[in-house]
Design an enzyme around this catalytic site. Structure first.
Site, mmCIF file in Angstrom:
data_model
loop_
_atom_site.group_PDB
_atom_site.id
_atom_site.type_symbol
_atom_site.label_atom_id
_atom_site.label_comp_id
_atom_site.label_asym_id
_atom_site.label_seq_id
_atom_site.Cartn_x
_atom_site.Cartn_y
_atom_site.Cartn_z
ATOM 1 N N CYS A 73 -8.741 -0.897 0.016
ATOM 2 C CA CYS A 73 -8.092 0.207 -0.460
ATOM 3 C C CYS A 73 -9.061 0.991 -1.491
ATOM 4 C CB CYS A 73 -6.731 -0.152 -1.134
ATOM 5 S SG CYS A 73 -5.756 1.066 -1.614
ATOM 6 N N GLU A 111 -4.132 -4.019 7.901
ATOM 7 C CA GLU A 111 -3.766 -4.687 7.174
ATOM 8 C C GLU A 111 -4.137 -4.206 6.000
ATOM 9 O OE1 GLU A 111 -3.381 -8.559 4.243
ATOM 10 O OE2 GLU A 111 -5.164 -7.272 4.888
ATOM 11 N N ARG A 155 3.588 -13.477 -0.714
ATOM 12 C CA ARG A 155 2.658 -12.482 -0.671
ATOM 13 C C ARG A 155 2.932 -11.205 0.307
ATOM 14 N NH1 ARG A 155 -2.623 -13.781 -0.475
ATOM 15 N NH2 ARG A 155 -4.030 -12.663 0.774
ATOM 16 N N ARG A 157 2.461 -7.815 1.803
ATOM 17 C CA ARG A 157 1.379 -6.897 2.249
ATOM 18 C C ARG A 157 1.726 -5.813 3.254
ATOM 19 N NH1 ARG A 157 -0.745 -9.024 -1.037
ATOM 20 N NH2 ARG A 157 -2.923 -10.079 -1.371
#
Length: 320
Positions: A73, A111, A155, A157
Protein backbone atom coordinates in the site's frame (compact mmCIF):
# COMPACT_ATOMS: atom_id res chain seq x y z
CA UNK A 1 -13.04 -23.99 -16.96
CA UNK A 2 -10.33 -26.39 -15.87
CA UNK A 3 -6.59 -25.82 -15.80
CA UNK A 4 -6.88 -22.04 -15.87
CA UNK A 5 -3.63 -20.08 -15.79
CA UNK A 6 -2.72 -17.44 -13.23
CA UNK A 7 0.20 -15.23 -12.26
CA UNK A 8 1.45 -14.52 -8.76
CA UNK A 9 2.69 -10.94 -8.35
CA UNK A 10 4.37 -9.86 -5.09
CA UNK A 11 4.30 -13.59 -4.52
CA UNK A 12 5.99 -13.70 -1.11
CA UNK A 13 6.13 -17.33 -0.05
CA UNK A 14 3.35 -18.48 -2.37
CA UNK A 15 0.10 -18.19 -0.44
CA UNK A 16 -1.84 -17.18 -3.54
CA UNK A 17 -0.23 -19.99 -5.51
CA UNK A 18 -1.27 -22.70 -3.07
CA UNK A 19 -4.83 -21.34 -2.94
CA UNK A 20 -5.26 -21.09 -6.72
CA UNK A 21 -3.63 -24.46 -7.37
CA UNK A 22 -6.14 -25.98 -4.95
CA UNK A 23 -8.81 -24.71 -7.35
CA UNK A 24 -7.22 -26.29 -10.41
CA UNK A 25 -5.06 -23.40 -11.54
CA UNK A 26 -1.60 -23.46 -13.11
CA UNK A 27 0.89 -20.77 -12.10
CA UNK A 28 2.71 -19.52 -15.20
CA UNK A 29 4.63 -16.60 -13.67
CA UNK A 30 5.62 -15.30 -10.24
CA UNK A 31 7.56 -12.27 -9.05
CA UNK A 32 8.91 -10.89 -5.78
CA UNK A 33 11.74 -8.49 -4.99
CA UNK A 34 12.66 -10.08 -1.62
CA UNK A 35 15.49 -12.60 -2.07
CA UNK A 36 14.67 -14.48 1.13
CA UNK A 37 11.05 -14.96 0.10
CA UNK A 38 12.20 -16.14 -3.32
CA UNK A 39 14.43 -18.74 -1.64
CA UNK A 40 11.52 -20.08 0.40
CA UNK A 41 9.28 -20.05 -2.67
CA UNK A 42 11.82 -22.05 -4.67
CA UNK A 43 12.21 -24.56 -1.84
CA UNK A 44 8.49 -25.30 -1.97
CA UNK A 45 7.62 -24.94 -5.66
CA UNK A 46 10.86 -25.85 -7.40
CA UNK A 47 11.18 -22.55 -9.23
CA UNK A 48 12.43 -19.13 -8.21
CA UNK A 49 10.18 -16.12 -8.85
CA UNK A 50 11.38 -13.32 -11.09
CA UNK A 51 12.63 -10.22 -9.30
CA UNK A 52 11.57 -6.57 -9.35
CA UNK A 53 8.26 -6.33 -11.23
CA UNK A 54 8.94 -2.71 -12.18
CA UNK A 55 11.76 -3.93 -14.40
CA UNK A 56 9.79 -6.70 -16.12
CA UNK A 57 8.07 -5.82 -19.39
CA UNK A 58 4.49 -6.93 -19.93
CA UNK A 59 5.47 -8.90 -23.03
CA UNK A 60 7.79 -11.01 -20.85
CA UNK A 61 4.81 -12.21 -18.81
CA UNK A 62 2.85 -15.21 -20.17
CA UNK A 63 -0.83 -14.88 -21.03
CA UNK A 64 -3.03 -15.82 -18.09
CA UNK A 65 -6.64 -15.99 -16.96
CA UNK A 66 -6.33 -14.61 -13.41
CA UNK A 67 -3.90 -12.06 -12.02
CA UNK A 68 -3.17 -12.37 -8.28
CA UNK A 69 -1.36 -9.65 -6.35
CA UNK A 70 -0.81 -8.73 -2.72
CA UNK A 71 0.75 -5.38 -3.59
CA UNK A 72 2.16 -2.96 -0.98
CA UNK A 73 0.00 0.00 0.00
CA UNK A 74 1.57 3.28 -1.16
CA UNK A 75 0.30 6.85 -1.42
CA UNK A 76 -0.42 8.25 -4.88
CA UNK A 77 0.63 11.70 -5.96
CA UNK A 78 -2.81 12.43 -7.47
CA UNK A 79 -0.88 14.93 -9.57
CA UNK A 80 -3.38 14.94 -12.43
CA UNK A 81 -6.38 14.51 -10.12
CA UNK A 82 -7.91 12.14 -12.67
CA UNK A 83 -7.93 9.43 -10.01
CA UNK A 84 -7.18 6.84 -12.68
CA UNK A 85 -4.40 4.95 -14.41
CA UNK A 86 -2.04 7.88 -14.97
CA UNK A 87 -2.17 8.83 -11.31
CA UNK A 88 -0.84 5.42 -10.27
CA UNK A 89 2.59 6.04 -11.80
CA UNK A 90 5.44 5.80 -9.34
CA UNK A 91 3.65 3.22 -7.21
CA UNK A 92 3.71 -0.57 -7.31
CA UNK A 93 0.01 -0.67 -8.07
CA UNK A 94 0.90 0.98 -11.37
CA UNK A 95 2.63 -2.26 -12.38
CA UNK A 96 -0.45 -4.29 -11.44
CA UNK A 97 -2.57 -1.94 -13.55
CA UNK A 98 -0.01 -1.95 -16.36
CA UNK A 99 -0.08 -5.73 -16.60
CA UNK A 100 -3.88 -5.85 -16.44
CA UNK A 101 -4.02 -3.24 -19.21
CA UNK A 102 -1.51 -5.02 -21.44
CA UNK A 103 -2.37 -8.69 -20.81
CA UNK A 104 -6.17 -8.42 -20.32
CA UNK A 105 -6.63 -11.32 -17.88
CA UNK A 106 -10.20 -12.55 -17.52
CA UNK A 107 -10.15 -11.73 -13.81
CA UNK A 108 -8.01 -10.57 -10.89
CA UNK A 109 -7.77 -11.17 -7.16
CA UNK A 110 -6.04 -8.56 -5.01
CA UNK A 111 -5.22 -8.41 -1.29
CA UNK A 112 -4.00 -5.63 0.99
CA UNK A 113 -4.11 -4.39 4.57
CA UNK A 114 -7.46 -3.14 5.87
CA UNK A 115 -5.97 0.33 6.24
CA UNK A 116 -6.01 0.77 2.48
CA UNK A 117 -9.66 1.83 2.79
CA UNK A 118 -8.69 4.98 4.73
CA UNK A 119 -5.14 5.44 3.42
CA UNK A 120 -4.38 9.03 2.40
CA UNK A 121 -7.91 10.10 3.26
CA UNK A 122 -9.43 7.49 0.98
CA UNK A 123 -7.62 8.77 -2.12
CA UNK A 124 -5.55 5.62 -2.49
CA UNK A 125 -8.59 3.34 -2.69
CA UNK A 126 -10.45 5.77 -4.97
CA UNK A 127 -7.53 5.75 -7.38
CA UNK A 128 -7.28 1.96 -7.38
CA UNK A 129 -10.99 1.41 -7.97
CA UNK A 130 -11.24 4.11 -10.62
CA UNK A 131 -8.21 2.72 -12.41
CA UNK A 132 -9.72 -0.77 -12.52
CA UNK A 133 -12.97 0.65 -13.89
CA UNK A 134 -11.07 2.74 -16.43
CA UNK A 135 -9.41 -0.46 -17.64
CA UNK A 136 -12.84 -1.99 -18.29
CA UNK A 137 -13.20 -4.27 -15.28
CA UNK A 138 -16.18 -4.79 -13.01
CA UNK A 139 -14.80 -4.90 -9.46
CA UNK A 140 -15.91 -5.32 -5.88
CA UNK A 141 -14.04 -5.27 -2.58
CA UNK A 142 -14.67 -6.44 0.95
CA UNK A 143 -12.90 -6.37 4.32
CA UNK A 144 -12.69 -9.94 5.61
CA UNK A 145 -11.37 -11.02 9.00
CA UNK A 146 -9.88 -14.53 8.91
CA UNK A 147 -11.53 -15.46 12.22
CA UNK A 148 -14.94 -15.31 10.49
CA UNK A 149 -13.81 -17.63 7.70
CA UNK A 150 -12.56 -20.69 9.54
CA UNK A 151 -9.11 -19.47 10.57
CA UNK A 152 -8.25 -18.81 14.26
CA UNK A 153 -6.50 -15.48 13.68
CA UNK A 154 -7.73 -11.93 14.20
CA UNK A 155 -6.55 -10.78 10.77
CA UNK A 156 -8.63 -8.23 8.90
CA UNK A 157 -7.67 -7.75 5.26
CA UNK A 158 -8.95 -6.02 2.10
CA UNK A 159 -9.80 -8.30 -0.81
CA UNK A 160 -10.78 -7.11 -4.26
CA UNK A 161 -12.04 -9.24 -7.14
CA UNK A 162 -12.84 -8.20 -10.67
CA UNK A 163 -13.53 -9.47 -14.16
CA UNK A 164 -13.18 -8.12 -17.69
CA UNK A 165 -16.58 -6.73 -18.58
CA UNK A 166 -15.90 -7.30 -22.29
CA UNK A 167 -15.37 -11.03 -21.78
CA UNK A 168 -18.26 -11.88 -19.42
CA UNK A 169 -21.92 -11.10 -18.99
CA UNK A 170 -22.66 -9.03 -15.90
CA UNK A 171 -22.82 -11.10 -12.69
CA UNK A 172 -23.44 -10.28 -9.05
CA UNK A 173 -19.75 -10.08 -8.29
CA UNK A 174 -20.31 -9.68 -4.56
CA UNK A 175 -21.33 -13.37 -4.46
CA UNK A 176 -17.71 -14.29 -5.10
CA UNK A 177 -16.91 -13.44 -1.49
CA UNK A 178 -17.70 -16.43 0.78
CA UNK A 179 -20.23 -16.17 3.59
CA UNK A 180 -19.03 -15.93 7.17
CA UNK A 181 -18.92 -19.15 9.21
CA UNK A 182 -18.58 -20.21 12.81
CA UNK A 183 -15.05 -20.97 13.92
CA UNK A 184 -14.64 -24.70 14.55
CA UNK A 185 -10.85 -25.02 14.80
CA UNK A 186 -8.98 -23.09 17.45
CA UNK A 187 -5.32 -22.29 17.94
CA UNK A 188 -5.06 -24.96 20.66
CA UNK A 189 -5.10 -27.71 18.03
CA UNK A 190 -2.11 -26.14 16.23
CA UNK A 191 0.27 -26.22 19.21
CA UNK A 192 3.35 -28.43 18.93
CA UNK A 193 4.81 -30.69 21.61
CA UNK A 194 8.42 -30.82 22.81
CA UNK A 195 9.48 -27.54 21.21
CA UNK A 196 13.17 -26.57 21.23
CA UNK A 197 14.48 -24.37 24.01
CA UNK A 198 15.48 -21.90 21.29
CA UNK A 199 11.91 -20.60 21.34
CA UNK A 200 11.87 -19.80 25.08
CA UNK A 201 11.22 -16.21 26.13
CA UNK A 202 13.78 -14.12 27.99
CA UNK A 203 13.68 -13.87 31.77
CA UNK A 204 12.69 -10.21 31.45
CA UNK A 205 9.71 -11.05 29.20
CA UNK A 206 8.58 -13.80 31.57
CA UNK A 207 8.86 -11.41 34.52
CA UNK A 208 6.74 -8.83 32.69
CA UNK A 209 4.06 -11.43 31.99
CA UNK A 210 3.97 -12.44 35.64
CA UNK A 211 3.35 -8.82 36.61
CA UNK A 212 0.03 -8.79 34.75
CA UNK A 213 -1.23 -12.37 34.47
CA UNK A 214 -3.30 -12.36 37.67
CA UNK A 215 -5.29 -9.37 36.50
CA UNK A 216 -6.09 -11.16 33.24
CA UNK A 217 -7.00 -14.52 34.81
CA UNK A 218 -9.41 -12.79 37.20
CA UNK A 219 -11.14 -10.91 34.37
CA UNK A 220 -14.12 -11.97 32.27
CA UNK A 221 -11.84 -12.18 29.24
CA UNK A 222 -10.17 -15.33 30.57
CA UNK A 223 -11.38 -18.67 29.19
CA UNK A 224 -9.75 -21.71 30.80
CA UNK A 225 -10.69 -23.88 27.82
CA UNK A 226 -8.02 -22.27 25.62
CA UNK A 227 -4.30 -21.56 25.88
CA UNK A 228 -3.26 -18.09 26.97
CA UNK A 229 -1.58 -16.01 24.28
CA UNK A 230 0.52 -12.95 25.15
CA UNK A 231 1.83 -10.22 22.87
CA UNK A 232 3.03 -6.62 23.16
CA UNK A 233 4.88 -7.66 26.29
CA UNK A 234 6.05 -4.61 28.24
CA UNK A 235 6.63 -3.80 31.95
CA UNK A 236 3.62 -1.48 31.95
CA UNK A 237 1.21 -3.74 30.07
CA UNK A 238 0.83 -7.14 28.42
CA UNK A 239 -1.94 -8.08 25.98
CA UNK A 240 -3.35 -11.45 26.99
CA UNK A 241 -6.10 -13.46 25.30
CA UNK A 242 -7.51 -16.95 25.71
CA UNK A 243 -10.34 -17.08 23.20
CA UNK A 244 -8.69 -19.67 20.97
CA UNK A 245 -7.82 -17.01 18.37
CA UNK A 246 -4.32 -15.77 17.59
CA UNK A 247 -3.60 -12.05 17.39
CA UNK A 248 -2.69 -10.87 13.91
CA UNK A 249 0.63 -12.26 12.68
CA UNK A 250 2.57 -9.42 11.09
CA UNK A 251 5.89 -8.85 9.32
CA UNK A 252 7.12 -7.24 12.56
CA UNK A 253 7.58 -10.78 13.87
CA UNK A 254 10.85 -10.74 11.93
CA UNK A 255 12.27 -7.75 13.79
CA UNK A 256 12.99 -9.61 17.02
CA UNK A 257 11.92 -8.61 20.49
CA UNK A 258 8.47 -9.79 21.58
CA UNK A 259 6.69 -9.37 18.26
CA UNK A 260 5.97 -13.09 17.89
CA UNK A 261 2.91 -14.11 19.97
CA UNK A 262 3.81 -16.06 23.09
CA UNK A 263 2.27 -19.14 24.68
CA UNK A 264 2.15 -18.00 28.31
CA UNK A 265 1.92 -21.44 29.93
CA UNK A 266 4.97 -22.67 28.03
CA UNK A 267 6.90 -19.43 28.21
CA UNK A 268 7.81 -19.56 24.53
CA UNK A 269 6.99 -17.87 21.26
CA UNK A 270 4.99 -19.58 18.54
CA UNK A 271 7.10 -21.66 16.19
CA UNK A 272 7.19 -21.11 12.44
CA UNK A 273 5.11 -24.25 11.89
CA UNK A 274 2.44 -23.03 14.31
CA UNK A 275 2.35 -19.66 12.55
CA UNK A 276 2.05 -21.35 9.15
CA UNK A 277 -0.95 -23.33 10.39
CA UNK A 278 -2.55 -20.13 11.68
CA UNK A 279 -2.05 -18.71 8.16
CA UNK A 280 -3.76 -21.70 6.56
CA UNK A 281 -0.65 -23.25 5.00
CA UNK A 282 -0.51 -27.04 4.51
CA UNK A 283 1.53 -29.25 6.83
CA UNK A 284 3.89 -30.06 3.96
CA UNK A 285 5.10 -26.47 3.63
CA UNK A 286 8.81 -26.03 4.33
CA UNK A 287 10.44 -22.99 5.89
CA UNK A 288 13.72 -22.30 7.65
CA UNK A 289 13.47 -22.66 11.43
CA UNK A 290 14.39 -20.18 14.16
CA UNK A 291 15.10 -17.50 11.57
CA UNK A 292 13.80 -13.92 11.68
CA UNK A 293 13.26 -13.75 7.92
CA UNK A 294 10.91 -16.73 8.12
CA UNK A 295 8.66 -14.95 10.61
CA UNK A 296 8.70 -11.84 8.43
CA UNK A 297 7.70 -13.88 5.38
CA UNK A 298 4.83 -15.56 7.23
CA UNK A 299 3.54 -12.23 8.53
CA UNK A 300 3.62 -10.77 5.02
CA UNK A 301 1.67 -13.65 3.50
CA UNK A 302 -1.97 -14.00 2.63
CA UNK A 303 -4.15 -16.41 4.60
CA UNK A 304 -4.16 -19.35 2.23
CA UNK A 305 -7.49 -20.87 3.22
CA UNK A 306 -9.34 -17.54 2.92
CA UNK A 307 -7.92 -16.89 -0.55
CA UNK A 308 -8.75 -20.48 -1.51
CA UNK A 309 -12.43 -19.87 -0.69
CA UNK A 310 -12.54 -16.64 -2.67
CA UNK A 311 -10.72 -18.33 -5.54
CA UNK A 312 -13.16 -21.23 -5.53
CA UNK A 313 -16.09 -18.88 -6.04
CA UNK A 314 -14.22 -16.81 -8.61
CA UNK A 315 -13.61 -19.91 -10.70
CA UNK A 316 -17.18 -21.14 -10.16
CA UNK A 317 -18.92 -17.92 -11.17
CA UNK A 318 -16.67 -17.03 -14.10
CA UNK A 319 -15.27 -20.19 -15.55
CA UNK A 320 -17.69 -23.07 -14.95
Amino acid sequence: MKNFKFIDLFSGIGGFRIALEENGGQCVFSSDIDKYARETYKENFGEEPSGDITKIKSEEIPDHDILCAGFPCQPFSIAGKRLGFEDTRGTLFFDVARIIKDKRPKAFLLENVAGITSHDGGKTLDTILNTLSELGYEREWKLMNAKYYGVPQNRNRWYCVGYDASQFSKIDIHNIFPEEENLETFIDSYIEKNVSQDYQMSKIAKRNMELHINEFVSSDRYDEDHVIIANHIRPSKVNFSSNGISPCLTAKMGTGGNNVPVLYQEGRKLTENECLRIMGFPETYKIRKNYSQSYKQIGNSVVVSVVEKIGRNLVKYLFE
